[in-house]
Design a protein around this motif. Structure first.
Motif, mmCIF file in Angstrom:
data_model
loop_
_atom_site.group_PDB
_atom_site.id
_atom_site.type_symbol
_atom_site.label_atom_id
_atom_site.label_comp_id
_atom_site.label_asym_id
_atom_site.label_seq_id
_atom_site.Cartn_x
_atom_site.Cartn_y
_atom_site.Cartn_z
ATOM 1 N N ARG A 38 0.841 -1.186 0.000
ATOM 2 C CA ARG A 38 0.000 0.000 0.000
ATOM 3 C C ARG A 38 0.883 1.246 0.000
ATOM 4 O O ARG A 38 2.001 1.219 0.530
ATOM 5 C CB ARG A 38 -0.901 0.021 1.243
ATOM 6 C CG ARG A 38 -2.022 -0.995 1.201
ATOM 7 C CD ARG A 38 -2.636 -1.230 2.565
ATOM 8 N NE ARG A 38 -3.029 0.001 3.224
ATOM 9 C CZ ARG A 38 -4.235 0.579 3.102
ATOM 10 N NH1 ARG A 38 -5.150 0.022 2.344
ATOM 11 N NH2 ARG A 38 -4.525 1.672 3.754
ATOM 12 N N ILE A 39 0.376 2.313 -0.584
ATOM 13 C CA ILE A 39 1.066 3.602 -0.550
ATOM 14 C C ILE A 39 0.259 4.563 0.311
ATOM 15 O O ILE A 39 -0.932 4.783 0.060
ATOM 16 C CB ILE A 39 1.260 4.195 -1.954
ATOM 17 C CG1 ILE A 39 2.200 3.316 -2.777
ATOM 18 C CG2 ILE A 39 1.829 5.607 -1.860
ATOM 19 C CD1 ILE A 39 2.436 3.829 -4.187
ATOM 20 N N THR A 40 0.910 5.102 1.342
ATOM 21 C CA THR A 40 0.302 6.106 2.205
ATOM 22 C C THR A 40 1.004 7.438 1.985
ATOM 23 O O THR A 40 2.237 7.522 2.064
ATOM 24 C CB THR A 40 0.427 5.719 3.686
ATOM 25 O OG1 THR A 40 -0.356 4.548 3.929
ATOM 26 C CG2 THR A 40 -0.072 6.835 4.595
ATOM 27 N N GLY A 41 0.227 8.460 1.695
ATOM 28 C CA GLY A 41 0.766 9.804 1.581
ATOM 29 C C GLY A 41 0.525 10.579 2.863
ATOM 30 O O GLY A 41 -0.492 10.398 3.524
ATOM 31 N N ASP A 64 8.867 1.373 3.798
ATOM 32 C CA ASP A 64 9.821 1.940 2.857
ATOM 33 C C ASP A 64 9.328 3.331 2.494
ATOM 34 O O ASP A 64 8.153 3.669 2.731
ATOM 35 C CB ASP A 64 9.942 1.077 1.599
ATOM 36 C CG ASP A 64 10.710 -0.223 1.849
ATOM 37 O OD1 ASP A 64 11.469 -0.281 2.841
ATOM 38 O OD2 ASP A 64 10.540 -1.171 1.061
ATOM 39 N N LEU A 65 10.204 4.132 1.914
ATOM 40 C CA LEU A 65 9.868 5.509 1.548
ATOM 41 C C LEU A 65 9.808 5.657 0.035
ATOM 42 O O LEU A 65 10.617 5.086 -0.694
ATOM 43 C CB LEU A 65 10.915 6.480 2.109
ATOM 44 C CG LEU A 65 11.021 6.554 3.631
ATOM 45 C CD1 LEU A 65 12.216 7.413 4.041
ATOM 46 C CD2 LEU A 65 9.740 7.107 4.241
ATOM 47 N N ASP A 68 4.819 -1.587 3.332
ATOM 48 C CA ASP A 68 4.102 -0.503 2.683
ATOM 49 C C ASP A 68 5.028 0.689 2.459
ATOM 50 O O ASP A 68 6.081 0.825 3.098
ATOM 51 C CB ASP A 68 2.902 -0.076 3.522
ATOM 52 C CG ASP A 68 1.787 -1.108 3.500
ATOM 53 O OD1 ASP A 68 1.833 -2.020 2.650
ATOM 54 O OD2 ASP A 68 0.884 -1.011 4.344
ATOM 55 N N LEU A 69 4.613 1.555 1.557
ATOM 56 C CA LEU A 69 5.404 2.725 1.163
ATOM 57 C C LEU A 69 4.773 3.988 1.720
ATOM 58 O O LEU A 69 3.551 4.160 1.663
ATOM 59 C CB LEU A 69 5.487 2.812 -0.360
ATOM 60 C CG LEU A 69 6.183 1.615 -1.029
ATOM 61 C CD1 LEU A 69 5.565 1.330 -2.382
ATOM 62 C CD2 LEU A 69 7.669 1.889 -1.175
ATOM 63 N N ILE A 70 5.607 4.884 2.231
ATOM 64 C CA ILE A 70 5.145 6.162 2.747
ATOM 65 C C ILE A 70 5.720 7.274 1.879
ATOM 66 O O ILE A 70 6.926 7.307 1.614
ATOM 67 C CB ILE A 70 5.565 6.375 4.212
ATOM 68 C CG1 ILE A 70 4.904 5.321 5.107
ATOM 69 C CG2 ILE A 70 5.195 7.783 4.691
ATOM 70 C CD1 ILE A 70 5.347 5.382 6.558
ATOM 71 N N VAL A 71 4.855 8.181 1.425
ATOM 72 C CA VAL A 71 5.274 9.386 0.718
ATOM 73 C C VAL A 71 5.206 10.535 1.708
ATOM 74 O O VAL A 71 4.120 10.868 2.200
ATOM 75 C CB VAL A 71 4.357 9.700 -0.486
ATOM 76 C CG1 VAL A 71 4.926 10.857 -1.292
ATOM 77 C CG2 VAL A 71 4.156 8.473 -1.358
ATOM 78 N N GLN A 72 6.341 11.136 2.022
ATOM 79 C CA GLN A 72 6.377 12.269 2.935
ATOM 80 C C GLN A 72 6.837 13.484 2.153
ATOM 81 O O GLN A 72 7.957 13.515 1.643
ATOM 82 C CB GLN A 72 7.339 11.993 4.103
ATOM 83 C CG GLN A 72 7.431 13.106 5.128
ATOM 84 C CD GLN A 72 6.169 13.234 5.983
ATOM 85 O OE1 GLN A 72 5.443 12.276 6.178
ATOM 86 N NE2 GLN A 72 5.922 14.415 6.488
ATOM 87 N N GLY A 73 5.972 14.506 2.031
ATOM 88 C CA GLY A 73 6.316 15.639 1.184
ATOM 89 C C GLY A 73 6.170 15.249 -0.268
ATOM 90 O O GLY A 73 5.199 14.605 -0.669
ATOM 91 N N SER A 74 7.168 15.655 -1.106
ATOM 92 C CA SER A 74 7.194 15.262 -2.521
ATOM 93 C C SER A 74 5.915 15.661 -3.249
ATOM 94 O O SER A 74 5.194 14.828 -3.798
ATOM 95 C CB SER A 74 7.451 13.759 -2.657
ATOM 96 O OG SER A 74 8.693 13.401 -2.101
ATOM 97 N N SER A 75 5.652 16.955 -3.280
ATOM 98 C CA SER A 75 4.390 17.450 -3.835
ATOM 99 C C SER A 75 4.172 17.063 -5.287
ATOM 100 O O SER A 75 3.030 16.884 -5.719
ATOM 101 C CB SER A 75 4.333 18.977 -3.702
ATOM 102 O OG SER A 75 5.392 19.587 -4.436
ATOM 103 N N THR A 76 5.237 16.920 -6.064
ATOM 104 C CA THR A 76 5.054 16.623 -7.481
ATOM 105 C C THR A 76 4.512 15.222 -7.710
ATOM 106 O O THR A 76 3.994 14.925 -8.794
ATOM 107 C CB THR A 76 6.389 16.764 -8.235
ATOM 108 O OG1 THR A 76 7.374 15.917 -7.624
ATOM 109 C CG2 THR A 76 6.889 18.205 -8.194
ATOM 110 N N LEU A 77 4.606 14.347 -6.720
ATOM 111 C CA LEU A 77 4.123 12.976 -6.890
ATOM 112 C C LEU A 77 2.613 12.853 -6.747
ATOM 113 O O LEU A 77 1.988 12.002 -7.395
ATOM 114 C CB LEU A 77 4.778 12.048 -5.866
ATOM 115 C CG LEU A 77 6.288 11.841 -5.941
ATOM 116 C CD1 LEU A 77 6.714 10.827 -4.890
ATOM 117 C CD2 LEU A 77 6.705 11.363 -7.325
#
Length: 201
Positions: free
Chosen positions: A4-7, A58-59, A126-135
């Protein structure tokens, strides 16, 4: 089971997400309010981040956020040293079109969103997106975000980078959790909600 991807995003009431962590984090465009989240930090925010990063993960990062993080977290000392060690230990998957070396330990380059979709099909945490507005706009448009947590601070910043671009596609999100911290930060968690319903007949 798919990953899963969590933003997760720190955001102002007027939608700004630029440089929440420190004055020198990202002054591009003349942004002068870097570090704004720490002016209203409280235990409720600590609790949210503790839950987000409390397990194995993971990030997933855009290149600019990766470069900012790689210049800070491997070298941090004091109370944040434990988080720096955890981020260094985690696999970091970086969407990048540049050829520069990813020198931070356990970093892996991805060339596009098809690579992210393929990564979700692999075994791993699972993957965490922290910041990275363009994604975010493209991840949401392609149905790759499984959960989104916003920490909306009671502050208006006026200018700065915002997390949704003009090309973001129409759709809905389903609220799954929410609470308000003592300093007034509204923490909301969403999952994909599908298409926007038609106008009532």
């Amino acid at each position: 089971m798919n990953r899963r991807i969590t933003g997760s995003l720190f955001v102002s009431l007027d939608g700004v997400i630029q440089a929440p962590g420190g004055p020198s984090e990202d002054p591009s465009g003349g942004f002068a309010e870097g570090g704004w989240v720490f002016k209203l930090w409280d235990e409720g925010v600590n609790r949210t981040l503790g839950e987000l990063f409390g397990g194995e993960y993971d990030l997933l990062l855009g290149r600019r956020t990766y470069d900012i993080s790689a210049a800070y977290w491997p070298y941090v000392e004091g109370p944040e040293a434990g988080m720096g060690e955890a981020f260094t230990k985690a696999n970091k998957y970086v969407l990048t079109h540049g050829g520069a070396d990813l020198g931070w330990d356990n970093s892996h380059a991805l060339s596009g969103f098809d690579d992210i979709a393929a990564l979700k099909q692999t075994e791993g945490p699972d993957l965490i997106v922290q910041g990275s507005s363009t994604l975010y706009p493209e991840l949401i448009a392609k149905g790759l975000i499984d959960r989104l947590t916003l920490l909306t601070y009671p502050v208006v910043l006026g200018s700065g980078k915002r997390w949704f671009g003009a090309d973001t596609k129409v759709g809905t999100l389903k609220l799954t959790d929410h609470y308000v911290t003592d300093q007034g930060t509204v923490v909301t968690t969403y999952e994909p909600g599908g298409a926007l319903p038609p106008y009532p007949a």
